[in-house]
Design a protein around this motif. Structure first.
Motif, PDB file in Angstrom:
ATOM      1  N   ARG A  50     -10.820  -4.065  -0.756  1.00 36.35           N
ATOM      2  CA  ARG A  50     -10.743  -3.048   0.285  1.00 36.35           C
ATOM      3  C   ARG A  50     -12.013  -3.026   1.147  1.00 36.35           C
ATOM      4  O   ARG A  50     -11.973  -2.740   2.332  1.00 36.35           O
ATOM      5  CB  ARG A  50     -10.496  -1.683  -0.347  1.00 36.35           C
ATOM      6  N   LEU A  74     -15.789   3.948  -6.445  1.00 38.68           N
ATOM      7  CA  LEU A  74     -14.632   4.251  -5.589  1.00 38.68           C
ATOM      8  C   LEU A  74     -13.457   3.337  -5.924  1.00 38.68           C
ATOM      9  O   LEU A  74     -12.306   3.785  -5.969  1.00 38.68           O
ATOM     10  CB  LEU A  74     -15.019   4.112  -4.112  1.00 38.68           C
ATOM     11  N   SER A  75     -13.758   2.068  -6.171  1.00 38.34           N
ATOM     12  CA  SER A  75     -12.688   1.140  -6.571  1.00 38.34           C
ATOM     13  C   SER A  75     -12.115   1.530  -7.918  1.00 38.34           C
ATOM     14  O   SER A  75     -10.897   1.431  -8.150  1.00 38.34           O
ATOM     15  CB  SER A  75     -13.210  -0.300  -6.622  1.00 38.34           C
ATOM     16  N   ILE A 113      -6.717  -3.621  -3.323  1.00 42.95           N
ATOM     17  CA  ILE A 113      -7.662  -2.596  -3.777  1.00 42.95           C
ATOM     18  C   ILE A 113      -9.035  -3.216  -4.031  1.00 42.95           C
ATOM     19  O   ILE A 113     -10.068  -2.702  -3.592  1.00 42.95           O
ATOM     20  CB  ILE A 113      -7.142  -1.895  -5.057  1.00 42.95           C
ATOM     21  N   ARG A 146       0.849  -1.198   0.000  1.00 43.00           N
ATOM     22  CA  ARG A 146       0.000   0.000   0.000  1.00 43.00           C
ATOM     23  C   ARG A 146       0.881   1.243   0.000  1.00 43.00           C
ATOM     24  O   ARG A 146       2.086   1.162   0.188  1.00 43.00           O
ATOM     25  CB  ARG A 146      -0.938   0.017   1.212  1.00 43.00           C
ATOM     26  N   ARG A 147       0.255   2.384  -0.222  1.00 45.95           N
ATOM     27  CA  ARG A 147       0.961   3.654  -0.356  1.00 45.95           C
ATOM     28  C   ARG A 147       1.948   3.569  -1.528  1.00 45.95           C
ATOM     29  O   ARG A 147       1.892   2.668  -2.348  1.00 45.95           O
ATOM     30  CB  ARG A 147       1.660   4.043   0.963  1.00 45.95           C
ATOM     31  N   ASP A 194      -5.879   5.850  -9.656  1.00 48.64           N
ATOM     32  CA  ASP A 194      -4.789   6.380  -8.820  1.00 48.64           C
ATOM     33  C   ASP A 194      -3.598   5.411  -8.818  1.00 48.64           C
ATOM     34  O   ASP A 194      -2.437   5.830  -8.878  1.00 48.64           O
ATOM     35  CB  ASP A 194      -5.272   6.604  -7.385  1.00 48.64           C
ATOM     36  N   GLU A 195      -3.915   4.115  -8.739  1.00 51.39           N
ATOM     37  CA  GLU A 195      -2.860   3.096  -8.727  1.00 51.39           C
ATOM     38  C   GLU A 195      -2.076   3.119 -10.036  1.00 51.39           C
ATOM     39  O   GLU A 195      -0.846   2.960 -10.047  1.00 51.39           O
ATOM     40  CB  GLU A 195      -3.459   1.711  -8.486  1.00 51.39           C
ATOM     41  N   ARG A 233      -0.852  -5.486  -4.430  1.00 57.38           N
ATOM     42  CA  ARG A 233      -1.451  -4.151  -4.314  1.00 57.38           C
ATOM     43  C   ARG A 233      -2.841  -4.120  -4.972  1.00 57.38           C
ATOM     44  O   ARG A 233      -3.800  -3.598  -4.397  1.00 57.38           O
ATOM     45  CB  ARG A 233      -0.537  -3.114  -4.986  1.00 57.38           C
ATOM     46  N   ASP A 254      -9.788   4.271  -7.307  1.00 53.84           N
ATOM     47  CA  ASP A 254      -8.561   3.748  -6.699  1.00 53.84           C
ATOM     48  C   ASP A 254      -7.646   3.137  -7.767  1.00 53.84           C
ATOM     49  O   ASP A 254      -6.417   3.290  -7.715  1.00 53.84           O
ATOM     50  CB  ASP A 254      -8.896   2.679  -5.656  1.00 53.84           C
ATOM     51  N   LEU A 255      -8.227   2.454  -8.731  1.00 55.17           N
ATOM     52  CA  LEU A 255      -7.434   1.820  -9.777  1.00 55.17           C
ATOM     53  C   LEU A 255      -6.766   2.860 -10.665  1.00 55.17           C
ATOM     54  O   LEU A 255      -5.607   2.682 -11.083  1.00 55.17           O
ATOM     55  CB  LEU A 255      -8.302   0.889 -10.610  1.00 55.17           C
TER      56      LEU A 255
END
Length: 497
Positions: free
Chosen positions: A436, A471-472, A433, A407-408, A478-479, A429, A475-476
């Motif tokens: 989560r 939201l997922s 996600i 993470r991060r 952003d990943e 990772r 997140d993807l």
């Protein structure tokens, strides 16, 4: 040379000698195919600054060049090579290991002192009759001494920084002998043993000695008719002490049964055992012909036949730190489902990569037991520093790297002592996600991952899933940005019907 699929090879790179054992199993008992031992004296080449000398490295490499030829008939996955005290301590161990691995064609696993003790006990236990006797096993190596107490399995394990090479060099330089030097050596050993005496009390009914020092002393006492074959007694030790100290130098000591290859390190090893007799207050021990290398073979065979000690260690960590096992298993299942897509690009065998990825997924929330903030760092620290039976230091480092980076932002420049396999980390990772929300559904039917090349991951996700999980989806995205900036790996998300 044709490979024998039933054979196993254990190579113990000890501080005093290198031991090779090639064996197979017949009715669950070892059948010895080949043995080889070289007195390398690796510990003698370790200077005060912790560097292994060029001469010591060359002695080791010369030995391994011979051993490599004997390993050619054994399947690579059935070979295990371990480094012990000197390679644990040497600041330039990696330099030597790189040369050694090139010769051997197989990795060297540095093991902790307690893991060495576990393997010693496993070897000795398989040499003795199956009964309900609690045993104390003593293994005096070149740079360390392992003490293990247990019944059918080890319960107490300690590794102490005293051995036949290190103590011979420190207290009997150039083989010189004296009452004063012997007393100093014995007192130093007793000081190391003393803090552990109480915890071992009541945990053994008999004492067993393994490895060269114990067997050498037993042989000498038998030659002098001071003990029965395979035994060492307190009275025998006292008599041998007098014979040893009657000479001014070990080279001049006239001791029947003392071999030339053991002579230079005999005084240090004898002082260690003498101190153990005094401090642990036992009156006799008997010797075993099995030691670390036999333990390695039994442990390796267990790994390949569904008795992997590492699995038990992972379970114990999960229980100790009260990890949400259901969440760990969900993440693990998705990771393992995706693994074939990157199999051609990983840096280790598929089997080991699968195990490490699954274990990391099961333990990725380990650090939550300490704090929620930065829990990936806490988990990585625990995995780097804990005693983990069955694991080598390199395996722990790789496991730690996976948890640290799950993470991060990934930290390519921040090492846990391993060379991280970043594609494995990417899988972990991504699986974290997707789960989560800790939902109890199987996603591998809907989410597909492919990897056309090592720098590209493609996720194929139903359009309806992306619409229902905004939201997922965010997140993807952003990943994808993070992986491109930090690892130069492209994450391409493709919506499917």
């Amino acid at each position: 040379m044709a490979q024998n699929s039933e054979s196993y090879a254990a190579l113990d790179l000890g501080s005093n000698s290198f031991h090779l054992l090639i064996a197979s199993f017949q009715d669950d008992k070892l059948r010895i195919i080949d043995r080889h031992k070289d007195m390398v004296r690796l510990a003698a080449g370790l200077n005060d600054d912790g560097y292994l000398s060029e001469a010591a490295q060359q002695r080791g490499l010369d030995s391994l060049a011979k051993i490599a030829n004997r390993l050619r008939g054994v399947p690579r996955e059935q070979i295990r090579i371990v480094g012990t005290n000197t390679l644990r301590a040497a600041r330039n161990a990696r330099e030597f290991m790189a040369k050694a691995e090139a010769l051997l064609g197989a990795p060297i696993n540095i093991i902790s002192g307690t893991e060495e003790a576990r393997l010693v006990y496993l070897g000795v236990a398989n040499d003795l009759a199956i009964d309900d006797k609690k045993r104390l096993v003593i293994d005096i190596g070149g740079g360390s001494t392992e003490l293990v107490a247990g019944l059918h399995s080890p319960r107490l394990l300690e590794s102490l920084g005293m051995g036949c090479v290190s103590f011979s060099m420190r207290y009997f330089p150039d083989g010189s002998l004296s009452e004063k030097a012997f007393k100093r050596a014995v007192n130093a050993a007793r000081q190391l043993v003393a803090p552990h005496v109480e915890q071992f009390k009541g945990h053994w009914q008999e004492v067993v000695g393994s490895s060269g020092t114990n067997r050498s002393i037993s042989k000498i006492l038998g030659e002098l008719n001071l003990c029965d074959s395979g035994h060492i007694t307190r009275d025998g030790m006292e008599a041998l002490k007098q014979a040893l100290l009657s000479a001014d130098n070990i080279k001049a000591a006239n001791i029947k049964g003392l071999s030339d290859d053991r002579r230079d390190v005999f005084a240090g090893g004898f002082a260690v055992l003498y101190a153990l007799f005094l401090e642990m207050e036992f009156t006799e021990l008997h010797t075993s012909t099995y030691a670390t290398r036999e333990g390695i073979v039994y442990d390796l065979a267990g790994r390949l036949h569904h008795r992997d000690k590492r699995e038990e260690t992972i379970r114990q960590l999960s229980e100790q730190y009260r990890i949400d096992t259901a969440q760990g298993e969900r993440v693990a299942a998705l990771c393992v489902n995706w693994l074939p897509s990157i199999a051609d690009s990983i840096n280790s065998s598929y089997q080991e990569a699968e195990k490490l990825l699954r274990w990391a997924a099961q333990l990725h929330e380990l650090g939550l037991a300490i704090a929620h903030g930065g829990f990936h760092k806490h988990g990585a620290y625990i995995l780097s520093n804990a005693d983990m039976p069955g694991f080598s230091r390199q395996e722990q480092a790789r496991l730690s790297a996976l948890v640290l980076n799950h993470r991060r932002k990934p930290k390519p420049g921040e090492s846990t002592g391993a060379h991280p396999d970043w594609l494995l980390i990417c899988l972990l990772r991504l699986a974290c996600i997707f789960y989560r929300r800790r939902q109890n559904i199987k996603l591998d039917k809907h989410i597909k991952l492919t990897s056309p090349n090592p720098q590209l991951l493609e996720l194929h996700i139903p359009d309806s899933w992306l619409d229902n999980n905004p939201l997922s989806a965010a997140d993807l995205q952003d990943e994808a940005d993070i992986l491109k900036k930090t690892l130069d790996i492209e994450l391409r998300i493709t919506a499917t019907v």
